[in-house]
Design a protein around this motif. Structure first.
Motif, PDB file in Angstrom:
ATOM      1  N   GLU A  34       0.819  -1.210   0.000  1.00  0.00           N
ATOM      2  CA  GLU A  34       0.000   0.000   0.000  1.00  0.00           C
ATOM      3  C   GLU A  34       0.855   1.263   0.000  1.00  0.00           C
ATOM      4  O   GLU A  34       0.462   2.292  -0.577  1.00  0.00           O
ATOM      5  N   VAL A  35       2.015   1.200   0.638  1.00  0.00           N
ATOM      6  CA  VAL A  35       2.903   2.362   0.682  1.00  0.00           C
ATOM      7  C   VAL A  35       3.382   2.704  -0.725  1.00  0.00           C
ATOM      8  O   VAL A  35       3.371   3.876  -1.131  1.00  0.00           O
ATOM      9  N   LYS A  36       3.799   1.705  -1.480  1.00  0.00           N
ATOM     10  CA  LYS A  36       4.223   1.943  -2.863  1.00  0.00           C
ATOM     11  C   LYS A  36       3.092   2.556  -3.667  1.00  0.00           C
ATOM     12  O   LYS A  36       3.294   3.518  -4.430  1.00  0.00           O
ATOM     13  N   GLU A  37       1.891   2.032  -3.500  1.00  0.00           N
ATOM     14  CA  GLU A  37       0.734   2.557  -4.226  1.00  0.00           C
ATOM     15  C   GLU A  37       0.470   4.013  -3.868  1.00  0.00           C
ATOM     16  O   GLU A  37       0.167   4.848  -4.733  1.00  0.00           O
ATOM     17  N   ARG A  38       0.594   4.325  -2.590  1.00  0.00           N
ATOM     18  CA  ARG A  38       0.345   5.702  -2.145  1.00  0.00           C
ATOM     19  C   ARG A  38       1.414   6.649  -2.678  1.00  0.00           C
ATOM     20  O   ARG A  38       1.110   7.784  -3.071  1.00  0.00           O
ATOM     21  N   ILE A  39       2.671   6.223  -2.650  1.00  0.00           N
ATOM     22  CA  ILE A  39       3.753   7.076  -3.161  1.00  0.00           C
ATOM     23  C   ILE A  39       3.506   7.414  -4.631  1.00  0.00           C
ATOM     24  O   ILE A  39       3.596   8.573  -5.053  1.00  0.00           O
ATOM     25  N   ILE A  40       3.187   6.403  -5.405  1.00  0.00           N
ATOM     26  CA  ILE A  40       2.955   6.619  -6.853  1.00  0.00           C
ATOM     27  C   ILE A  40       1.732   7.503  -7.061  1.00  0.00           C
ATOM     28  O   ILE A  40       1.759   8.446  -7.870  1.00  0.00           O
TER      29      ILE A  40
END
Length: 249
Positions: A238-244
């Motif tokens: 989820e962190v990767k998704e939020r960063i992008i």
């Protein structure tokens, strides 16, 4: 000394101004800005004529925290925020540092400013510890320096909800720093720097060393704790998704 994105200029005897001007990436911690800041403070440490530093940004930006590439690299486990120690540059500087935060201070950029000895905010600008917006726990010493400088209740609120706060709102909340119209921040910083520069350099260094010794001693333990929290929280999908998603806005 002049870097492409960090300008270092002695503006008056004993007073050196460091201007962050990474215009392409709006003063996020790009490689160019990071290297420029490290080299700037190394040069300041080596110069026996300086008595006080004014650290500032350009236009409406003070410092904007990590780049998308940098955050994704931490997510992948390739790096961590301690590899550059940007957060501690002002704290470790021998002479007093004034953060003339004329523009937005975002995430690690706000932490960078708060580690200075004097902090000046602008009413119009946004100040936020937005780490949790991306889904990971704060780093850059933010979990230590916000409670230390702003008080626990306000710091806990800012760290947990990752909201945006204008300088004018923080002024109403009773922060212990001057909050001025953006156009007045640098002039105020210069007048303060002149008062500091009147004092003997050795006395300034000796007193600063005494005043911040406990912060320097306590910070390393907090950084270790922040790294442990990063190990728990930074690698979630989820962190990767939020960063992008957030950088795409």
């Amino acid at each position: 000394m002049t870097q492409s994105v960090v300008n270092v200029q002695q503006i008056e005897p004993g007073i050196v101004k460091v201007t962050m001007q990474e215009r392409v990436h709006k003063n996020t911690f790009s490689d160019e800005l990071t290297i420029g800041l490290i080299e700037a403070f190394a040069a300041i440490q080596a110069n026996a004529s300086y008595k006080v530093v004014i650290l500032t940004g350009y236009d409406s930006y003070f410092a904007s925290g990590g780049t998308q590439e940098g955050l994704l690299a931490i997510h992948k486990g390739k790096v961590n925020f301690t590899e550059t120690n940007l957060y501690s540059l002002a704290l470790e500087c021998k002479i007093p540092v004034i953060s003339a935060m004329q523009g937005h201070g975002i995430g690690g950029g706000l932490a960078l400013g708060l580690f200075a000895d004097f902090v000046i905010l602008s009413r119009e600008s946004v100040y936020t510890t937005n780490f949790m917006k991306y889904g990971f726990t704060p780093g850059m010493g933010a979990t230590y320096i916000l409670p230390k400088k702003l008080g626990f209740s306000l710091a806990e609120e800012m760290l947990l909800n990752a909201g945006n706060y204008r300088g004018a709102e923080l002024e109403k909340r009773g922060i212990p720093f001057p909050v001025l119209p953006r156009g007045e921040v640098l002039n105020y910083a210069l007048e303060l720097a002149r008062q500091i520069a009147e004092k003997p350099r050795l006395s300034l260094i000796t007193l600063k060393d005494h005043l911040v010794s406990s912060i320097r001693a306590e910070l390393s333990k907090v950084i270790e704790q922040e790294l442990v929290m990063h190990d728990h929280t930074f690698h979630q999908p989820e962190v990767k998704e939020r960063i992008i998603a957030l950088f795409g806005k």
